[in-house]
Design a protein around this motif. Sequence first.
Motif, PDB file in Angstrom:
ATOM      1  N   ILE A 111       0.353  13.698 -14.559  1.00 34.27           N
ATOM      2  CA  ILE A 111      -0.824  13.884 -13.721  1.00 34.27           C
ATOM      3  C   ILE A 111      -1.105  12.589 -12.970  1.00 34.27           C
ATOM      4  N   ASP A 112      -1.343  12.694 -11.650  1.00 36.84           N
ATOM      5  CA  ASP A 112      -1.678  11.521 -10.862  1.00 36.84           C
ATOM      6  C   ASP A 112      -3.157  11.547 -10.496  1.00 36.84           C
ATOM      7  N   VAL A 113      -3.652  10.440  -9.967  1.00 32.90           N
ATOM      8  CA  VAL A 113      -5.041  10.331  -9.539  1.00 32.90           C
ATOM      9  C   VAL A 113      -5.058  10.279  -8.019  1.00 32.90           C
ATOM     10  N   PRO A 114      -5.418  11.376  -7.351  1.00 31.27           N
ATOM     11  CA  PRO A 114      -5.386  11.405  -5.882  1.00 31.27           C
ATOM     12  C   PRO A 114      -6.221  10.291  -5.265  1.00 31.27           C
ATOM     13  N   GLY A 115      -5.664   9.682  -4.225  1.00 29.69           N
ATOM     14  CA  GLY A 115      -6.389   8.659  -3.482  1.00 29.69           C
ATOM     15  C   GLY A 115      -6.438   7.296  -4.115  1.00 29.69           C
ATOM     16  N   SER A 116      -5.654   7.071  -5.172  1.00 33.58           N
ATOM     17  CA  SER A 116      -5.755   5.798  -5.895  1.00 33.58           C
ATOM     18  C   SER A 116      -4.595   4.843  -5.620  1.00 33.58           C
ATOM     19  N   CYS A 117      -3.718   5.194  -4.691  1.00 30.03           N
ATOM     20  CA  CYS A 117      -2.532   4.372  -4.432  1.00 30.03           C
ATOM     21  C   CYS A 117      -2.835   3.237  -3.451  1.00 30.03           C
ATOM     22  N   SER A 118      -2.078   2.150  -3.608  1.00 26.75           N
ATOM     23  CA  SER A 118      -2.223   0.996  -2.726  1.00 26.75           C
ATOM     24  C   SER A 118      -0.858   0.372  -2.461  1.00 26.75           C
ATOM     25  N   VAL A 119      -0.812  -0.471  -1.434  1.00 23.22           N
ATOM     26  CA  VAL A 119       0.373  -1.263  -1.131  1.00 23.22           C
ATOM     27  C   VAL A 119      -0.018  -2.731  -1.176  1.00 23.22           C
ATOM     28  N   TRP A 120       0.842  -3.537  -1.821  1.00 22.96           N
ATOM     29  CA  TRP A 120       0.580  -4.958  -2.025  1.00 22.96           C
ATOM     30  C   TRP A 120       1.671  -5.806  -1.391  1.00 22.96           C
TER      31      TRP A 120
ATOM     32  N   VAL B  48      10.241  -7.052   3.727  1.00 23.97           N
ATOM     33  CA  VAL B  48       9.872  -6.979   5.141  1.00 23.97           C
ATOM     34  C   VAL B  48      10.478  -8.141   5.916  1.00 23.97           C
ATOM     35  N   THR B  49      10.290  -9.341   5.422  1.00 23.17           N
ATOM     36  CA  THR B  49      10.965 -10.539   5.916  1.00 23.17           C
ATOM     37  C   THR B  49      11.472 -11.277   4.682  1.00 23.17           C
ATOM     38  N   PRO B  50      12.326 -12.307   4.851  1.00 19.95           N
ATOM     39  CA  PRO B  50      12.906 -12.959   3.679  1.00 19.95           C
ATOM     40  C   PRO B  50      11.872 -13.366   2.629  1.00 19.95           C
ATOM     41  N   ASP B  51      12.050 -12.807   1.422  1.00 21.90           N
ATOM     42  CA  ASP B  51      11.215 -13.088   0.254  1.00 21.90           C
ATOM     43  C   ASP B  51       9.767 -12.614   0.391  1.00 21.90           C
ATOM     44  N   GLN B  52       9.497 -11.735   1.355  1.00 20.64           N
ATOM     45  CA  GLN B  52       8.186 -11.105   1.504  1.00 20.64           C
ATOM     46  C   GLN B  52       8.343  -9.615   1.214  1.00 20.64           C
ATOM     47  N   PHE B  53       7.764  -9.155   0.107  1.00 20.14           N
ATOM     48  CA  PHE B  53       7.988  -7.796  -0.358  1.00 20.14           C
ATOM     49  C   PHE B  53       6.703  -6.976  -0.342  1.00 20.14           C
ATOM     50  N   MET B  54       6.862  -5.692  -0.023  1.00 23.72           N
ATOM     51  CA  MET B  54       5.780  -4.736  -0.146  1.00 23.72           C
ATOM     52  C   MET B  54       6.031  -3.898  -1.399  1.00 23.72           C
ATOM     53  N   VAL B  55       4.985  -3.685  -2.196  1.00 25.15           N
ATOM     54  CA  VAL B  55       5.092  -2.949  -3.453  1.00 25.15           C
ATOM     55  C   VAL B  55       3.986  -1.898  -3.497  1.00 25.15           C
ATOM     56  N   THR B  56       4.343  -0.655  -3.842  1.00 23.83           N
ATOM     57  CA  THR B  56       3.330   0.387  -3.986  1.00 23.83           C
ATOM     58  C   THR B  56       2.870   0.471  -5.438  1.00 23.83           C
ATOM     59  N   THR B  57       1.582   0.699  -5.620  1.00 25.68           N
ATOM     60  CA  THR B  57       1.030   0.923  -6.954  1.00 25.68           C
ATOM     61  C   THR B  57       0.254   2.239  -6.957  1.00 25.68           C
ATOM     62  N   GLY B  58       0.195   2.874  -8.124  1.00 22.40           N
ATOM     63  CA  GLY B  58      -0.521   4.138  -8.220  1.00 22.40           C
ATOM     64  C   GLY B  58      -0.950   4.423  -9.640  1.00 22.40           C
ATOM     65  N   ASN B  59      -1.355   5.656  -9.861  1.00 23.06           N
ATOM     66  CA  ASN B  59      -1.856   6.049 -11.177  1.00 23.06           C
ATOM     67  C   ASN B  59      -1.284   7.403 -11.583  1.00 23.06           C
ATOM     68  N   LEU B  60       0.031   7.412 -11.790  1.00 24.47           N
ATOM     69  CA  LEU B  60       0.729   8.602 -12.271  1.00 24.47           C
ATOM     70  C   LEU B  60       1.109   8.377 -13.732  1.00 24.47           C
ATOM     71  N   SER B  61       0.672   9.276 -14.600  1.00 22.81           N
ATOM     72  CA  SER B  61       0.999   9.162 -16.015  1.00 22.81           C
ATOM     73  C   SER B  61       2.360   9.773 -16.293  1.00 22.81           C
ATOM     74  N   LEU B  62       3.257   9.012 -16.908  1.00 23.15           N
ATOM     75  CA  LEU B  62       4.553   9.551 -17.309  1.00 23.15           C
ATOM     76  C   LEU B  62       4.421  10.469 -18.512  1.00 23.15           C
ATOM     77  N   VAL B  63       3.296  10.411 -19.198  1.00 20.37           N
ATOM     78  CA  VAL B  63       3.071  11.259 -20.374  1.00 20.37           C
ATOM     79  C   VAL B  63       2.604  12.643 -19.956  1.00 20.37           C
ATOM     80  N   THR B  64       1.597  12.697 -19.059  1.00 20.66           N
ATOM     81  CA  THR B  64       1.022  13.982 -18.643  1.00 20.66           C
ATOM     82  C   THR B  64       1.559  14.473 -17.300  1.00 20.66           C
TER      83      THR B  64
ATOM     84  N   ARG C 236      -1.109  10.581  -3.048  1.00 18.59           N
ATOM     85  CA  ARG C 236      -0.880  11.102  -4.396  1.00 18.59           C
ATOM     86  C   ARG C 236       0.092  10.175  -5.134  1.00 18.59           C
ATOM     87  N   ILE C 237       1.351  10.111  -4.641  1.00 17.15           N
ATOM     88  CA  ILE C 237       2.346   9.215  -5.241  1.00 17.15           C
ATOM     89  C   ILE C 237       3.093   8.512  -4.114  1.00 17.15           C
ATOM     90  N   LEU C 238       2.770   7.251  -3.843  1.00 18.50           N
ATOM     91  CA  LEU C 238       3.514   6.476  -2.846  1.00 18.50           C
ATOM     92  C   LEU C 238       4.831   6.062  -3.477  1.00 18.50           C
TER      93      LEU C 238
END
Length: 322
Positions: free
Chosen positions: A110-119, A92-108, A142-144
């Motif tokens: 399947i994601d967890v609706p409503g569980s995503c966040s931005v950090w 966003v600005t120098p050395d300030q980053f936004m990162v999305t997190t979620g709960n999507l399984s690469l095995v199944t 679902r998946i950010l």
Amino acid sequence: MYPSLLSAVVIITLAGSGLCDTPSTNTLNIETIHHFSTNISLENLVVRRTGEIIVGFDNFPTIYQIEPEINGTATYIHTFEGYVDIHGMVEVTPDQFMVTTGNLSLVTHIDVPGSCSVWHVNMTGFPEHLEVKKVADFADSRILNGMALLDEEKGLVYVADSRVGVVNILNVNTGEHFVAINNSLTNQPPGDCQRYLYFSNFAQGIIGRVPIDENGLPEGDAEVVVSGLNTPEDFVLDKAGNIFLALFESNEVIRIDGETKEITVLAGSPDSSTYKWASAVEFGRRRSDKSDLYFAINGGFLEPDNVGGALFRIPLGDLTVV
């Protein structure tokens, strides 16, 4: 990897549209920057202004920094506890980053609706000091996935939601966010000299774009820029409008000419596992590598020919306009 919709978003002021031609090949020297083990899957990358590459895993909620040299060292940054994956990152600005997190399984898958966040990840004092704090939860997510900076001064970023099929605008200063773009593709092209939000659609095999106004809201219908692509993932555009794109299931990184839509394969092939499941691309930011393309691979996580997540560099020379 999973039946996602929007994989990446990029903002550019540009015009022109068309369909792609038969791919050609180009012989380039591809350098291995860092190779993780076979239990690591890379999903995204972002380049710091000092040149180091930050990579995110999509089978662990973890980010690392990699030195932009052949066989460069990987340094642990942070793990986002309580989550499963990382899909989107943007500065966003120098050395300030936004990162999305979620709960999507690469095995199944399947994601967890409503569980995503931005950090917010503050890299200013790294590695001696690191600040990480949550910016916002997305209750309808679902998946950010793809992220793009809309307005640095106002702290506005686009955040694409792959499975919902919308693009949100997030104010990183307040945490407020709303759905900004949610329209279907048409064949009606907007006029020239227009600011666009470009996006890749993994499931439909296209790169599209929608005209946006000064507030980042759509002011016309979306259109197809390139079609007939095999699982397009992340991409970047150079100053001439050429598209550099990771094709996930084709194990390829390609260049699409901004005018002719001719495709040149820069790395990989459908029957090769060397660059298995290409996932992300980004240009270097140092004077010495600003014409180079860095790209990450998933590695074929859980597949019999899994080679492990890795980061590579392609010196592009005249193939890009910096």
